[in-house]
Write an enzyme that holds these catalytic residues in place. Structure first.
Site, PDB file in Angstrom:
ATOM      1  N   ARG A  22     -96.490 -34.483   7.130  1.00 35.13           N
ATOM      2  CA  ARG A  22     -96.514 -33.054   6.549  1.00 35.13           C
ATOM      3  C   ARG A  22     -97.897 -32.890   5.981  1.00 35.13           C
ATOM      4  NH1 ARG A  22     -90.731 -33.220   3.614  1.00 35.13           N
ATOM      5  NH2 ARG A  22     -89.505 -33.547   5.367  1.00 35.13           N
ATOM      6  N   SER A 113     -88.999 -29.607   5.965  1.00 30.94           N
ATOM      7  CA  SER A 113     -88.045 -29.382   5.307  1.00 30.94           C
ATOM      8  C   SER A 113     -87.689 -28.519   4.370  1.00 30.94           C
ATOM      9  CB  SER A 113     -87.906 -31.092   4.633  1.00 30.94           C
ATOM     10  OG  SER A 113     -86.583 -31.109   4.291  1.00 30.94           O
ATOM     11  N   HIS A 114     -87.864 -28.772   2.872  1.00 32.20           N
ATOM     12  CA  HIS A 114     -87.688 -28.050   1.743  1.00 32.20           C
ATOM     13  C   HIS A 114     -88.993 -27.356   1.353  1.00 32.20           C
ATOM     14  CE1 HIS A 114     -88.112 -32.009   0.841  1.00 32.20           C
ATOM     15  NE2 HIS A 114     -88.619 -31.610  -0.223  1.00 32.20           N
ATOM     16  N   ASP A 278     -81.306 -26.205   3.194  1.00 26.15           N
ATOM     17  CA  ASP A 278     -82.573 -26.272   2.997  1.00 26.15           C
ATOM     18  C   ASP A 278     -83.158 -25.504   4.156  1.00 26.15           C
ATOM     19  OD1 ASP A 278     -82.252 -28.462   4.459  1.00 26.15           O
ATOM     20  OD2 ASP A 278     -83.958 -29.336   3.800  1.00 26.15           O
ATOM     21  N   ASP A 280     -85.016 -26.993   6.906  1.00 29.51           N
ATOM     22  CA  ASP A 280     -84.345 -27.540   8.201  1.00 29.51           C
ATOM     23  C   ASP A 280     -82.976 -27.844   8.265  1.00 29.51           C
ATOM     24  OD1 ASP A 280     -84.687 -29.653   6.512  1.00 29.51           O
ATOM     25  OD2 ASP A 280     -85.316 -30.885   8.054  1.00 29.51           O
ATOM     26  N   ASP A 282     -80.657 -29.831   6.819  1.00 30.46           N
ATOM     27  CA  ASP A 282     -80.073 -31.303   6.362  1.00 30.46           C
ATOM     28  C   ASP A 282     -79.640 -31.476   5.069  1.00 30.46           C
ATOM     29  OD1 ASP A 282     -82.919 -31.527   5.326  1.00 30.46           O
ATOM     30  OD2 ASP A 282     -83.331 -33.432   6.547  1.00 30.46           O
ATOM     31  N   ARG A 283     -80.212 -30.482   4.213  1.00 31.17           N
ATOM     32  CA  ARG A 283     -79.748 -30.750   2.700  1.00 31.17           C
ATOM     33  C   ARG A 283     -78.603 -29.886   2.250  1.00 31.17           C
ATOM     34  NH1 ARG A 283     -84.780 -31.823  -1.176  1.00 31.17           N
ATOM     35  NH2 ARG A 283     -85.776 -33.405  -0.052  1.00 31.17           N
ATOM     36  N   SER A 366     -81.012 -36.266  -3.598  1.00 29.31           N
ATOM     37  CA  SER A 366     -81.920 -35.406  -3.169  1.00 29.31           C
ATOM     38  C   SER A 366     -81.083 -34.357  -2.337  1.00 29.31           C
ATOM     39  CB  SER A 366     -82.995 -35.825  -2.526  1.00 29.31           C
ATOM     40  OG  SER A 366     -82.837 -36.627  -1.475  1.00 29.31           O
ATOM     41  N   LYS A 377     -79.040 -36.515   7.778  1.00 30.49           N
ATOM     42  CA  LYS A 377     -78.332 -36.085   6.685  1.00 30.49           C
ATOM     43  C   LYS A 377     -78.021 -34.464   7.404  1.00 30.49           C
ATOM     44  CE  LYS A 377     -82.163 -34.909   3.670  1.00 30.49           C
ATOM     45  NZ  LYS A 377     -83.171 -35.980   3.684  1.00 30.49           N
TER      46      LYS A 377
HETATM   47  C1  G1P Z   1     -87.583 -36.739  -0.649  1.00 36.21           C
HETATM   48  C2  G1P Z   1     -86.342 -37.377  -1.108  1.00 36.21           C
HETATM   49  C3  G1P Z   1     -85.757 -38.013  -0.150  1.00 36.21           C
HETATM   50  C4  G1P Z   1     -85.547 -37.304   1.233  1.00 36.21           C
HETATM   51  C5  G1P Z   1     -86.691 -37.019   1.487  1.00 36.21           C
HETATM   52  C6  G1P Z   1     -86.522 -36.323   2.915  1.00 36.21           C
HETATM   53  O1  G1P Z   1     -88.516 -37.756  -0.566  1.00 36.21           O
HETATM   54  O2  G1P Z   1     -86.553 -37.860  -2.335  1.00 36.21           O
HETATM   55  O3  G1P Z   1     -84.348 -38.663  -0.829  1.00 36.21           O
HETATM   56  O4  G1P Z   1     -85.010 -38.272   1.929  1.00 36.21           O
HETATM   57  O5  G1P Z   1     -87.405 -36.261   0.554  1.00 36.21           O
HETATM   58  O6  G1P Z   1     -85.844 -35.003   2.708  1.00 36.21           O
HETATM   59  P1  G1P Z   1     -89.627 -37.994  -1.455  1.00 36.21           P
HETATM   60  O7  G1P Z   1     -90.262 -36.821  -1.620  1.00 36.21           O
HETATM   61  O8  G1P Z   1     -88.923 -38.205  -2.877  1.00 36.21           O
HETATM   62  O9  G1P Z   1     -90.405 -39.419  -0.686  1.00 36.21           O
HETATM   63 ZN    ZN Z   2     -84.715 -31.212   4.891  1.00 32.12          ZN
END
Ligand code: G1P
Ligand code: ZN
Length: 544
Positions: A22, A113-114, A278, A280, A282-283, A366, A377
């Protein structure tokens, strides 16, 4: 076919994090940056020539351009076929579903992702293997090693593919199939849940729900599943048009960033059920009327009620949760007589347990929950799971959660994030803590006594691989915990995460605000880690 070999030089910063590579969009737009990473993925794989690759993303800024580049590189590297979602769109769980359903060799998912999207925001890319799940560490390590040595990549010269028209076309000798992004996924959901009962609930006139897609990838999926297939009134899905910049928002389903939904669910005429997902898809976040369900409790409640859901009526083989997730699911597992596995943070650690049928449900604090139906997820799956439980039990979300606490006790839980702190300072904090660990056991802090203090290390029970330094755990004799770790998904500076948990068996004490219930542990975390000193911050940026 006109294959070109372009010489290139390595970039030093292509180490995949918790969930792929990322970076900011301008980083990805540098000449050869994306190409180097994609070629490094292909170079790390064996025997993919002639096979199928799945490709799609969450629709954020740069998604379409990246897809055209990857298609031409896949053709030059002699994949047989690429299945790409219409408009370049596939939610992360839908990509996992498509990989599995088509027996694909693997998939490339474009998402951060988010994280926010847009010309100066984030972009990301990750590789998933043939089981549909994120590549395990040995694969991501090989990709990273390759990025440091790469000297050339291959790409064909051809016109762009029309991503908006379903059907197949050729890129050199490779076939490109533009597929419906939603169909396979929606069909899988219908096979797991009792759509008849959920439809009855949603069309009864006595139950209202609100789904907030936060202008991200689930918009199309949610309209189709909730409003079309399940008959919920039009308008049930809000912010349902996916936008390249998510409407300027932060597509993260929590109480801070999903504020539109929170306003609706805490308003005077709040619906019975609210959910968000979120960037993508998955959340998930689950809300009742003026009531928030913590993701850790959500996993525990799903496990305790799994028999009510057709796809899980045979029972669970086990549960898995990430280490910082609360221990609420452990209590359910104990009662069910099944194992509860504790894995490092990140979905990739669940893959082996699911493949070996050691776990059926998995989850993270998360806002991530999922099962063996895919290897990611899955946000909408979690929403449907809850709807199925609500349809069968006929109670409110709040009543179901409170009954659960009465039976199992309540695990008060909260996560405090300090975002974008100076990376060196954050590392100093962790290094100092590591140094202090051996002196902590036996020490008293207020009413709490330290039972153990360690840096979490995980031995995968399936392949024996060891993952070290996965987060600092400080456990107290009454089962309470404080966990410290640095995020592996951020793109600016460092994010320090502090996870706090205490256990309350007494039902008369289940109505406290978690920040109050955890107040003493919050103070202790400051005392142990000197958070203010190292971060220079007075308080966390986000509390969930
Ligand atoms: C974060 C979340 C983790 C999740 C990941 C991807 O990772 O804490 O549980 O699997 O995003 O969605 P982190 O930023 O803490 O490494
Ligand atoms: Zn995501």
């Amino acid at each position: 076919m006109n294959i070109k070999t372009i010489s290139t030089q390595p970039f030093a910063d292509q180490k995949p994090g918790t969930s792929g590579l990322r970076k900011r969009v301008p980083t990805f737009q540098q000449p050869n940056y994306l190409e180097n990473f994609v070629q490094s993925i292909f170079d790390s794989l064996e025997g993919y020539q002639g096979t199928t690759l799945v490709l799609g993303g969450d629709g954020r800024y740069y998604n379409r351009q990246a897809i055209q580049i990857i298609l031409k590189m896949a053709a030059a590297n002699r994949f047989g076929q690429v299945l790409v979602g219409k408009g370049g769109i596939l939610s992360t769980p839908a990509a996992s579903c498509v990989i599995r359903k088509n027996g694909a060799f693997g998939g490339i998912i474009l998402s951060a992702s988010h994280n926010p999207g847009g010309p100066n925001a984030d972009f990301g890319i990750k590789y998933n293997i043939s089981n549909g799940g994120p590549a395990p560490e040995k694969v991501t390590d090989a990709i990273y090693t390759r990025t440091k040595e790469i000297t050339a990549y291959k790409i064909i010269e051809a016109d762009d593919i029309n991503l908006d028209k379903l059907g197949s076309s050729q890129l050199g000798t490779m076939t490109v199939q533009v597929i419906d992004s939603v169909a396979d996924y929606a069909e899988l959901m219908e096979s797991l849940f009792d759509f008849g009962s959920i439809r009855e609930l949603l069309t009864s006139g006595k139950f209202r729900m609100c789904m907030d897609s936060l202008h991200a990838v689930t918009g199309g999926y949610a309209h189709e599943i909730f409003e079309q297939r399940l008959g919920a009134p039009v308008g049930t899905v809000q912010n349902g048009v996916p936008l390249e910049d998510f409407g300027g928002g932060h597509p993260d389903p929590n109480l801070v960033y999903a504020h539109d939904l929170v306003e609706v669910m805490y308003g005077e005429t709040a619906p019975d059920f609210g959910a968000a997902s979120d960037g993508d898809g998955d959340r998930n976040m689950i809300l009742g009327r003026k009531f928030f369900v913590t993701p850790s409790d959500s996993l525990a409640i799903m496990a305790a009620n799994a028999k009510l859901v057709p796809g899980y009526s045979q029972g669970l083989t086990g549960i898995a949760r990430s280490m910082p997730t609360s221990q609420a699911p452990d209590r359910v597992a104990e009662k069910l007589g099944i194992e509860c596995y504790e894995t490092p943070t990140g979905w990739k650690f669940f893959g082996n347990l699911l493949d070996a049928n050691k776990a059926t449900l998995c989850g993270e604090e998360s806002f991530g929950t999922g099962s063996n139906h895919v290897r990611e997820k899955d946000g909408l799956w979690a929403v449907l799971f809850w709807l199925n439980i609500l349809a069968v039990r006929g109670q409110s979300v709040e009543a179901i959660v409170k009954e659960h606490w009465q039976t199992y006790g309540r695990n008060y839980y909260s996560r405090h994030d300090y975002e974008e702190v100076d990376a060196d300072k954050a590392n100093e904090l962790i290094t100092k803590l590591r140094g202090d660990l051996s002196q902590l056991p036996g020490r008293k802090f207020g009413q709490y006594t330290v039972d153990y203090a360690d840096d979490f290390s995980y031995a995968d029970p399936v392949d024996g691989s060891i993952s070290q330094k996965q987060g600092i755990r400080i456990g107290f004799t009454d089962g309470s915990r404080i966990v410290f770790r640095l995020s592996g998904t951020g793109t600016q500076g460092a994010t320090l995460r502090i996870y706090l948990e205490s256990y309350e068996p007494d039902a008369s004490k289940h109505d406290l605000d978690p920040q109050v219930a955890l107040g003493e542990l919050i103070t202790i975390s400051e005392e142990i880690a000197q958070i203010r000193h190292f971060t220079g911050r007075e308080q966390p940026t986000v509390i969930t």
